[in-house]
Motif scaffolding. Structure first.
Motif, PDB file in Angstrom:
ATOM      1  N   UNK A  57      61.655 -16.168 -12.610  1.00 30.16           N
ATOM      2  CA  UNK A  57      63.068 -15.650 -12.455  1.00 30.16           C
ATOM      3  C   UNK A  57      63.137 -15.130 -10.979  1.00 30.16           C
ATOM      4  N   UNK A  58      62.190 -14.263 -10.556  1.00 27.26           N
ATOM      5  CA  UNK A  58      62.169 -13.748  -9.356  1.00 27.26           C
ATOM      6  C   UNK A  58      61.978 -14.443  -8.163  1.00 27.26           C
ATOM      7  N   UNK A  59      61.064 -15.405  -8.325  1.00 27.68           N
ATOM      8  CA  UNK A  59      60.861 -16.296  -7.282  1.00 27.68           C
ATOM      9  C   UNK A  59      61.909 -17.090  -7.066  1.00 27.68           C
ATOM     10  N   UNK A  60      62.731 -17.494  -8.154  1.00 31.84           N
ATOM     11  CA  UNK A  60      63.771 -18.617  -8.045  1.00 31.84           C
ATOM     12  C   UNK A  60      65.258 -17.848  -7.537  1.00 31.84           C
ATOM     13  N   UNK A  61      65.215 -16.306  -7.378  1.00 32.23           N
ATOM     14  CA  UNK A  61      66.486 -15.711  -7.087  1.00 32.23           C
ATOM     15  C   UNK A  61      66.893 -16.157  -5.717  1.00 32.23           C
ATOM     16  N   UNK A  63      66.883 -18.958  -4.225  1.00 25.56           N
ATOM     17  CA  UNK A  63      67.528 -20.344  -4.381  1.00 25.56           C
ATOM     18  C   UNK A  63      68.656 -20.624  -5.476  1.00 25.56           C
ATOM     19  N   UNK A  64      68.620 -19.867  -6.510  1.00 23.62           N
ATOM     20  CA  UNK A  64      69.616 -19.768  -7.464  1.00 23.62           C
ATOM     21  C   UNK A  64      70.772 -18.831  -7.091  1.00 23.62           C
ATOM     22  N   UNK A  65      70.733 -17.773  -6.573  1.00 28.49           N
ATOM     23  CA  UNK A  65      71.884 -16.773  -6.333  1.00 28.49           C
ATOM     24  C   UNK A  65      71.919 -16.511  -4.856  1.00 28.49           C
ATOM     25  N   UNK A  66      71.152 -16.388  -4.037  1.00 36.15           N
ATOM     26  CA  UNK A  66      71.362 -15.875  -2.710  1.00 36.15           C
ATOM     27  C   UNK A  66      72.008 -17.052  -1.788  1.00 36.15           C
ATOM     28  N   UNK A  67      71.306 -18.081  -1.678  1.00 35.63           N
ATOM     29  CA  UNK A  67      71.766 -19.244  -1.039  1.00 35.63           C
ATOM     30  C   UNK A  67      73.220 -19.825  -1.315  1.00 35.63           C
ATOM     31  N   UNK A  68      73.579 -19.888  -2.632  1.00 35.46           N
ATOM     32  CA  UNK A  68      74.640 -20.436  -3.006  1.00 35.46           C
ATOM     33  C   UNK A  68      75.950 -19.221  -2.838  1.00 35.46           C
ATOM     34  N   UNK A  69      75.571 -18.146  -2.980  1.00 35.80           N
ATOM     35  CA  UNK A  69      76.591 -17.051  -2.796  1.00 35.80           C
ATOM     36  C   UNK A  69      77.053 -16.915  -1.377  1.00 35.80           C
ATOM     37  N   UNK A  70      76.021 -16.944  -0.609  1.00 36.34           N
ATOM     38  CA  UNK A  70      76.365 -16.824   0.856  1.00 36.34           C
ATOM     39  C   UNK A  70      76.942 -18.118   1.399  1.00 36.34           C
ATOM     40  N   UNK A  71      76.478 -19.379   1.118  1.00 38.58           N
ATOM     41  CA  UNK A  71      77.010 -20.363   1.263  1.00 38.58           C
ATOM     42  C   UNK A  71      78.733 -20.625   1.034  1.00 38.58           C
ATOM     43  N   UNK A  72      78.911 -20.377  -0.167  1.00 37.28           N
ATOM     44  CA  UNK A  72      80.145 -20.342  -0.861  1.00 37.28           C
ATOM     45  C   UNK A  72      81.132 -19.217  -0.252  1.00 37.28           C
ATOM     46  N   UNK A  73      80.589 -18.204   0.157  1.00 40.85           N
ATOM     47  CA  UNK A  73      81.433 -17.254   0.702  1.00 40.85           C
ATOM     48  C   UNK A  73      82.079 -17.400   2.216  1.00 40.85           C
ATOM     49  N   UNK A  74      81.522 -18.388   2.907  1.00 43.17           N
ATOM     50  CA  UNK A  74      81.900 -18.505   4.197  1.00 43.17           C
ATOM     51  C   UNK A  74      82.571 -20.124   4.374  1.00 43.17           C
TER      52      UNK A  74
END
Length: 76
Positions: A57-61, A63-74
């Motif tokens: 879960x830590x290693x996937x964080x 790719x599953x949380x950081x990248x999509x949230x930043x990409x979708x915010x802008x």
């Protein structure tokens, strides 16, 4: 001599802006992903030795949380 450039990510075919292409969001998302991965992957690998599911879960964080949230915010 080889120079190191900033990676540029382009995402076309979306409906979040009139141009149907995003450049800034995916590029900043990739940079945030890389920065988080540098920290979280070694920590996740260490935790994986003792608790497999938590380490995954830590290693996937990034790719599953950081990248999509930043990409979708802008939207650009």
């Amino acid at each position: 001599m080889v120079g190191i450039g900033v990676p540029i990510c382009v995402q076309c075919g979306n409906t979040s802006n009139p141009c149907r292409c995003k450049v800034v969001g995916p590029t900043l998302g990739f940079l945030a992903f890389a920065a988080a991965a540098v920290v979280e992957w070694p920590v996740g690998a260490l935790v994986y030795c003792f608790r497999h599911s938590k380490g995954r879960k830590i290693m996937g964080h990034p790719a599953t949380v950081i990248y999509p949230s930043v990409t979708n915010a802008i939207p650009i």
